[in-house]
Enzyme design. Structure first.
Site, short mmCIF file in Angstrom:
data_model
loop_
_atom_site.label_atom_id
_atom_site.label_comp_id
_atom_site.label_asym_id
_atom_site.label_seq_id
_atom_site.Cartn_x
_atom_site.Cartn_y
_atom_site.Cartn_z
N HIS A 54 23.42 -28.06 10.52
CA HIS A 54 23.53 -28.72 9.22
C HIS A 54 24.14 -27.83 8.14
CE1 HIS A 54 21.41 -32.04 6.66
NE2 HIS A 54 22.61 -31.75 6.18
N TYR B 98 16.76 -35.46 6.34
CA TYR B 98 16.69 -36.73 5.61
C TYR B 98 15.32 -37.39 5.76
CZ TYR B 98 21.82 -36.22 5.88
OH TYR B 98 23.11 -35.75 5.83
#
Length: 308
Positions: free
Chosen positions: A129, A71
């Site tokens: 992730h 992010y």
């Protein structure tokens, strides 16, 4: 400390309400207590906005922050934590390793860099992730980080492509996943995974708990949700988030607007009735808004390296 029973179709989640904020906590399979409600930072455009959102959220009762290296706002999240004045030990901080960082040696270094970016001594929950690349090597490094006190709990993100992938992940690990994060909302209630995770003692955490940008606000326009919202004097988003909490899910809606941040957490002064919960459950059609399969994910992820 008041005790709250969260009834779900498959299990009962024992949780506690914090004295000041009324946010329920789940006790994970490793004994750690995680706030079931938090704020996500996916799609936040930059560190300064992330710092502002996180600081404001913490000052307004949030105690769970979800971020990721991918992010590119971990520094902003760390600044927001410091700016909030909330003690670090009162905050549940989550981040994620990207596949380009996978591998026992590479992930060990990546965890240290992550701690530096966040400006903290430990991470409460660390995910792999995506189930692409050497995620097993990453998991071994994560297990070592737990032993070293750098990480408290481990989790799987997006390991819902198949039962075989999930089975391999939980049967192989020395330290069992405490949480699995997947897309989940009223139109895609992920019934199979909710039941499976409950059986395996793994907490379900929902990304896109409100449908995400890809939904174009479909859930907010649903007549069933709108009718329930009108009855309670709440917004559709608040009804959806309240449904998540009563189902025992962990929900991490993203927001940077101060009004939305306050709106999202204003869900602990009412309850949905059993009839309303059943109406919400009837909306399930397992309609996901993010539809990439594992092969598409591999192509997207392969070669995508992140900068520090």
């Amino acid at each position: 400390m008041a005790i709250l029973l969260l009834f779900t179709t498959n299990h009962i989640v024992m949780a506690q309400k914090t004295k000041s904020e009324n946010i329920p906590y789940a006790t994970l399979n490793n004994g750690c207590r995680m706030p079931l409600f938090g704020i996500g930072t996916f799609g936040v455009p930059g560190d300064s906005i992330a710092a502002d959102a996180v600081s404001f959220a913490l000052k307004n009762g949030y105690r769970h922050i979800d971020t990721a290296h991918a992010y590119y706002v971990e520094r902003g999240v760390g600044k927001g934590i410091k700016d909030s004045g909330i003690p670090r030990e009162d905050i549940w901080l989550t981040s994620k390793l990207w596949p380009s960082e996978y591998g026992e040696e590479a992930s060990a270094k990546a965890i240290d860099r992550m701690l530096e970016r966040l400006g903290v001594d430990y991470i409460d929950l660390l995910y792999v992730h995506q189930p692409v690349g050497d995620w097993k090597g990453a998991w071994r490094a994560m297990e070592k980080a737990v032993a070293e006190g750098k990480v408290k709990s481990l989790g799987l993100s997006n390991f819902d492509f198949s039962d075989s992938l999930y089975n391999e992940a939980i049967s192989w690990a020395k330290i069992k996943s405490a949480v699995m994060q997947i897309e989940c909302h009223p139109y895609a209630q992920r019934s199979h995974w909710a039941e499976r995770l409950s059986k395996d003692g793994i907490q379900l955490e929902c990304w896109f708990p409100l449908g995400g940008a890809m939904s174009n606000g479909a859930l907010f326009k649903d007549p069933v949700i709108k009718k329930i919202a009108e009855k309670h004097g709440k917004t559709p988003a608040q009804i959806i988030l309240r449904w998540h909490i009563q189902e025992g899910h962990s929900a991490i809606p993203g927001a940077t607007d101060h009004g939305y941040i306050k709106e999202n957490i204003s869900i602990f002064d009412f309850e949905l009735t059993p009839e309303e919960m059943n109406k919400m459950r009837s909306l399930n059609k397992e309609q996901r808004f993010y539809t990439a399969d594992l092969e598409h994910t591999r192509k997207f992820v392969s070669g995508l390296k992140l900068n520090d």
